[in-house]
Design a protein around this motif. Structure first.
Motif, short mmCIF file in Angstrom:
data_model
loop_
_atom_site.label_atom_id
_atom_site.label_comp_id
_atom_site.label_asym_id
_atom_site.label_seq_id
_atom_site.Cartn_x
_atom_site.Cartn_y
_atom_site.Cartn_z
N THR A 154 0.86 -1.19 0.00
CA THR A 154 0.00 0.00 0.00
C THR A 154 0.89 1.23 0.00
O THR A 154 1.83 1.33 0.79
CB THR A 154 -0.91 0.05 1.24
OG1 THR A 154 -1.74 -1.11 1.30
CG2 THR A 154 -1.80 1.29 1.21
N GLU A 170 -0.54 5.11 -0.49
CA GLU A 170 -1.78 5.78 -0.87
C GLU A 170 -2.02 7.02 -0.01
O GLU A 170 -1.71 7.05 1.18
CB GLU A 170 -2.95 4.81 -0.69
CG GLU A 170 -4.31 5.35 -1.05
CD GLU A 170 -5.43 4.36 -0.74
OE1 GLU A 170 -6.60 4.73 -0.96
OE2 GLU A 170 -5.14 3.23 -0.27
N ASN A 229 -1.08 10.01 4.48
CA ASN A 229 -0.37 9.07 3.63
C ASN A 229 -0.17 7.77 4.39
O ASN A 229 0.17 7.78 5.58
CB ASN A 229 0.99 9.62 3.20
CG ASN A 229 0.87 10.73 2.17
OD1 ASN A 229 -0.09 10.77 1.41
ND2 ASN A 229 1.84 11.63 2.14
#
Length: 213
Positions: free
Chosen positions: A183, A185, A204
């Motif tokens: 991840t 993102e 974040n």
């Protein structure tokens, strides 16, 4: 968030923050921890900057054996009380560290840190690299950091630099054969000011698995 250095010592700042007020946080686990860790197989976990212990208690309730770390003795005392009240006191140990100066020993199946950001001195890059070193083979590093000020913050309270998705990965310098980014993102979530003004904040999130390759 990298803040302009303050002359106040970090331990004094954070101890006063907790000591001079009632409960600081909601007592609920961070939403991105729940999202990113719910499907992980429980093992050993390290919660860096655990505050009053909500994340550590949530992990322990799901079968993890957790070490919670914070700079404030008052925060750790509240965290221990929360764990005892939740019936998981035997699954969590608490350690006081001023991260950047000292760090817990051992390796863990999950190393999690949420909002390791401070208006006073904090060697964020050093601590995040130490966090990565503490991840066991096959384990997970979970980092969540604010990506900017909340939308209702018309005038920032202090000068700060917020980390970017690529910037943190670059500064961590994790070797590609040995780590997999699962991840990376930017997430927007609702945020309400102390005066009740509704808005949003962006965070974040990085979830990175150590493959051991």
């Amino acid at each position: 968030m990298s803040a302009t250095p303050s002359p106040q010592q970090p331990a004094d700042f954070w101890e006063a923050r907790y000591r001079d007020s009632g409960r600081v946080w909601s007592g609920r686990p961070n939403a991105l921890l729940v999202r990113e860790a719910s499907e992980l197989t429980p093992g050993t976990a390290l919660d860096l900057g655990c505050g009053e212990g909500a994340d550590a208690v949530w992990l322990a309730s799901r079968g993890w054996r957790v070490t919670g770390v914070d700079i404030s003795a008052t925060a750790l005392a509240r965290a221990a009380a929360h764990a005892a009240d939740a019936g998981v006191g035997d699954r969590v140990s608490w350690e006081r560290h001023e991260l950047g100066d000292s760090f817990p020993q051992g390796v863990y199946d999950l190393v999690s840190t949420h909002y390791l950001q401070s208006p006073v001195r904090l060697e964020q890059d050093k601590v995040l690299r130490q966090a990565a070193e503490a991840v066991a083979d096959g384990g997970t590093l979970l980092i969540v950091l604010h990506a900017g000020w909340p939308s209702w913050q018309s005038e920032p309270p202090f000068e700060a630099e917020f980390p970017t998705l690529d910037g943190v990965l670059s500064r961590l310098g994790l070797p590609a054969p040995g780590w997999t980014v699962e991840t990376s993102e930017r997430v927007r979530r609702p945020s309400v000011s102390p005066d009740g003004v509704e808005g949003h904040r962006e965070d974040n999130v990085w979830r990175i698995r150590r493959t051991g390759a």
